[in-house]
Design an enzyme around this catalytic site. Structure first.
Site, PDB file in Angstrom:
ATOM      1  N   THR A   3       0.867  -1.184   0.000  1.00  0.00           N
ATOM      2  CA  THR A   3       0.000   0.000   0.000  1.00  0.00           C
ATOM      3  C   THR A   3       0.904   1.235   0.000  1.00  0.00           C
ATOM      4  OG1 THR A   3      -0.235  -0.207   2.390  1.00  0.00           O
ATOM      5  CG2 THR A   3      -2.001  -1.086   1.040  1.00  0.00           C
TER       6      THR A   3
ATOM      7  N   LYS B 166       3.855  -6.834   4.109  1.00  0.00           N
ATOM      8  CA  LYS B 166       3.611  -5.446   3.730  1.00  0.00           C
ATOM      9  C   LYS B 166       3.426  -4.625   5.003  1.00  0.00           C
ATOM     10  CE  LYS B 166       0.162  -3.346   3.772  1.00  0.00           C
ATOM     11  NZ  LYS B 166      -1.039  -2.501   3.747  1.00  0.00           N
TER      12      LYS B 166
ATOM     13  N   THR C 294       1.782  -5.595  12.625  1.00  0.00           N
ATOM     14  CA  THR C 294       2.609  -5.903  11.474  1.00  0.00           C
ATOM     15  C   THR C 294       1.935  -5.708  10.152  1.00  0.00           C
ATOM     16  OG1 THR C 294       3.523  -7.577  12.837  1.00  0.00           O
ATOM     17  CG2 THR C 294       3.978  -7.783  10.532  1.00  0.00           C
TER      18      THR C 294
ATOM     19  N   GLU D 178       7.334   4.944   7.111  1.00  0.00           N
ATOM     20  CA  GLU D 178       6.970   6.113   6.300  1.00  0.00           C
ATOM     21  C   GLU D 178       7.928   7.277   6.550  1.00  0.00           C
ATOM     22  OE1 GLU D 178       2.232   5.066   5.922  1.00  0.00           O
ATOM     23  OE2 GLU D 178       2.943   6.302   7.566  1.00  0.00           O
TER      24      GLU D 178
ATOM     25  N   ASN E  46       1.308  11.350   6.148  1.00  0.00           N
ATOM     26  CA  ASN E  46       0.114  11.091   6.956  1.00  0.00           C
ATOM     27  C   ASN E  46      -0.762  12.314   7.194  1.00  0.00           C
ATOM     28  OD1 ASN E  46       0.282   8.218   7.701  1.00  0.00           O
ATOM     29  ND2 ASN E  46       2.304   8.852   8.417  1.00  0.00           N
TER      30      ASN E  46
ATOM     31  N   SER F 145      -8.582  12.274   3.566  1.00  0.00           N
ATOM     32  CA  SER F 145      -8.962  10.884   3.294  1.00  0.00           C
ATOM     33  C   SER F 145     -10.236  10.848   2.468  1.00  0.00           C
ATOM     34  CB  SER F 145      -9.157  10.133   4.590  1.00  0.00           C
ATOM     35  OG  SER F 145     -10.257  10.643   5.292  1.00  0.00           O
TER      36      SER F 145
END
Lengths: 413, 413
Positions: free
Chosen positions: A158, A184, A195, A285, A408, A413
């Site tokens: 993702t 991932k 995780t 990230e 982020n 969104s």
């Protein structure tokens, strides 16, 4: 998938061999976007033994609930993984979506719905239209192929900037077996099984109860010892499957976790889990630095881990790393706030091999230049000795950068 | 002091009246820099009753240890606060520095060293040269003046972008008493400058044991309910002094925490503590948004607070606020990871008055536009109802911005 690959990405990727008894396919079901690969199906030719560990979130996703329900059945015929929608916080609709997906998969495979396992990542709170799977799972089951691991790892990405793959071999009773794993995850990663997703498959013949024992122990020093941002996802799923195909080479099925024939297998499985976990942490990230934080001399291993995670999750430690700042005062702060026994005046701290503090104060031979040289590196070992006992733990984390905030925060969104 | 004032700064500052029995002075002792105000001295004309709460860090600074030792003595004649050096993680040298500072202050005032209280903020791990105080404390004691509160608040600032001041009045047994408070703090540990400090003084006549009871209770819904970055300084200090000067107006000394005459005083003290705490949170490093997070319906008040802090400390919630993103999925995530009892399917979430989720899924009448309008505001109320019990709590935090990372990462210490 991000346009920019993490500077901490591996230089090369392991080549995962086809593994007897498992095949995979990907497809575009249009879950959130059209014409984007968003489903992975993993098919086991014969019922595979299965084990799983899941998020400890009190608000788990519907697929996590679904997998937990099916796990005691002990065998798997297929795994369906989608991106674009996490099917989390979707109430009764979420449960219905998992049931429909499992029904579609079971029909495609010709098995019971209790042999299907599901994982979803993506938006939280948006109902998942599972009717979209119905058309594609039949075709995926027909198309599935064994030499597809790297594609599978890419399909579940993702915000990941690179696919996570690992492979190992071991012998069980003289018979060679293979373990392949994919994972991932890039943000919302913290212990307690944050995780995101990881699927590990072996061709060894091992009972599911033994697999579960191996997995539950193996997750602690690996996935449960790395953190990106201390946040815990609602969907984290790590599953281990054993197809048992190695039995055709004469491998006697392992039915007890205490079987000494399992020692080599256990060691390489743990190594593979750690490899995948570190790959996830290195894709944190916005990460530009990787910190390996080792705490020794704590009252217990559990106390050492709590202290190590307090350091690893401290925004001030992580921003100092981003700034290449040998700010050991923030390490002291993070040890102090962990809540575990610590005696300020016995504490010692190292960056790499450079001891910066000892006996509760700055090292008399402290060299700012030497400490700063360590901080300039991409991989920064931090060691803290508490000086009280023999408890120890190692955890991994990345730095906290403006890019993390951008990833982020710079969108709606 | 930062060049740019926080966008969340108060538009006006309270005017703090001189308070009978206490005087203040500031000076430049050259602790870290020449010609910069770096010491505040607060002098009580007669022994004042004293109470304190301190960092829960296992690695507290030497001044915190020193204050804890003196607190049982119960009276204060002076407080010495310096910036530039936190005197934290300085071993035996740190203890010696507190002793020397206290000796210099006691000589200046003419009192015992056990009537002196100390606070230091600044670099961690650097020995503090306390001989620098000797020359200035005598003069400060001579110069100290009562109408100096705003100057005192400014003198203790480090990365703060504005001074924090608050004042209240109440009646005890028909006699008017005043409470003045100042605070500093922007990150739990700012670049080089550690710590949250707050000093509150009243002219009421109240025993120190009663003061301690008031302060220990009052700190919970105020300073202990706000978080900037989840990091805990080695030096956090909040002290409450009562000069007792109101006794000259006939206020009978309060000797029991249960005395009903204390009710009004307790209420305004708690209000003042909350005011100061919110001022600190609004000056969070890099903050552009203020979040007031209220959790209701938890199993207990303690559980509600744990959940509220899990939300308030979540980097993903905080970056979403920075991005004005009505990302309630991250609220669900933070509730789930808090570890307290929660039932996903009873959860309800509001941004402002806009209910975005109910009964474990998105509100049927959810309006993205309405939720987004709330996120565009500077002050964002977030409410979460757990739906299980009657426990409730409110905490305050700010958003996580690139500027926070810049302040804490864009420099070398």
């Amino acid at each position: 998938m991000s346009a920019t690959v993490s500077p901490l990405a591996p230089k090369t990727f392991a080549s995962l061999p086809a593994l007897r008894g498992v095949r995979m396919a990907t497809a575009s079901a249009g879950i959130k976007y059209k014409n984007r690969t968003d489903v992975l199906m993993m098919v086991f030719d014969a019922p595979a033994a299965v084990a799983g560990v899941f998020t400890k979130s009190k608000c788990p996703s519907a697929p996590v609930d679904f997998c937990r329900t099916n796990l005691p059945h002990g065998t798997a015929r297929a795994v369906v993984v989608n991106s674009g929608n996490a099917n989390a916080f979707t109430g009764m609709k979420g449960r219905a979506a998992t049931e429909l997906t499992a029904k579609s998969a079971a029909t495609a495979v010709g098995c019971g719905e209790n042999e299907i396992f599901l994982a979803s990542t993506g938006v939280i709170g948006e109902p998942l239209d599972a009717t979209k799977f119905a058309g594609v799972l039949d075709q995926m089951h027909a198309d599935a192929t064994g030499d597809f691991w790297f594609e599978a790892a890419k399909a579940i990405m993702t915000t990941d900037t690179y696919p996570k793959v690992a492979t190992r071999t071991a012998e069980i009773g003289g018979v060679k077996v293979t373990i392949n794993g994919i994972a991932k995850g890039a943000g919302m990663i913290a212990p307690d099984m944050a995780t995101m997703l990881s699927f590990v498959v072996t061709d060894a013949a091992i009972d599911s109860s033994v697999l579960q024992s191996l997995l539950s122990a193996g997750v602690e020093p690996s996935f449960n010892s790395m953190t990106v941002d201390s946040d815990t996802s609602t969907s984290d799923t790590l599953m281990l499957f054993a197809t048992g195909a190695a039995a055709t080479d004469g491998q006697a099925r392992i039915t007890s976790a205490g079987d000494p024939q399992l020692d080599a297998f256990r060691a390489v499985l743990n190594d593979l889990l750690k490899d995948l976990a570190i790959q996830v942490a290195r894709d944190g990230e916005g990460a530009t630095k990787m910190l390996e934080i080792t705490v020794t001399g704590a009252e217990s291993d559990a106390a050492a881990k709590t202290i190590a995670l307090s350091i690893a999750n401290s925004p001030l430690v992580k921003t100092a790393a981003a700034g290449e700042d040998a700010n050991w005062g923030r390490i002291v702060m993070a040890v102090g706030k962990a809540g575990e026994m610590a005696d300020r005046d016995r504490l010692a701290i190292w960056f790499g091999d450079v001891r910066v503090a000892v006996n509760g104060e700055r090292d008399p031979s402290y060299s700012e230049d030497a400490a700063s040289a360590v901080m300039k590196k991409q991989d920064i070992p931090v060691k803290v000795d508490i000086g009280l006992g023999s408890g120890k733990a190692t955890v991994w984390t990345c730095d906290l950068t403006k890019e993390y905030v951008a990833i982020n925060g710079d969108y709606r969104s």
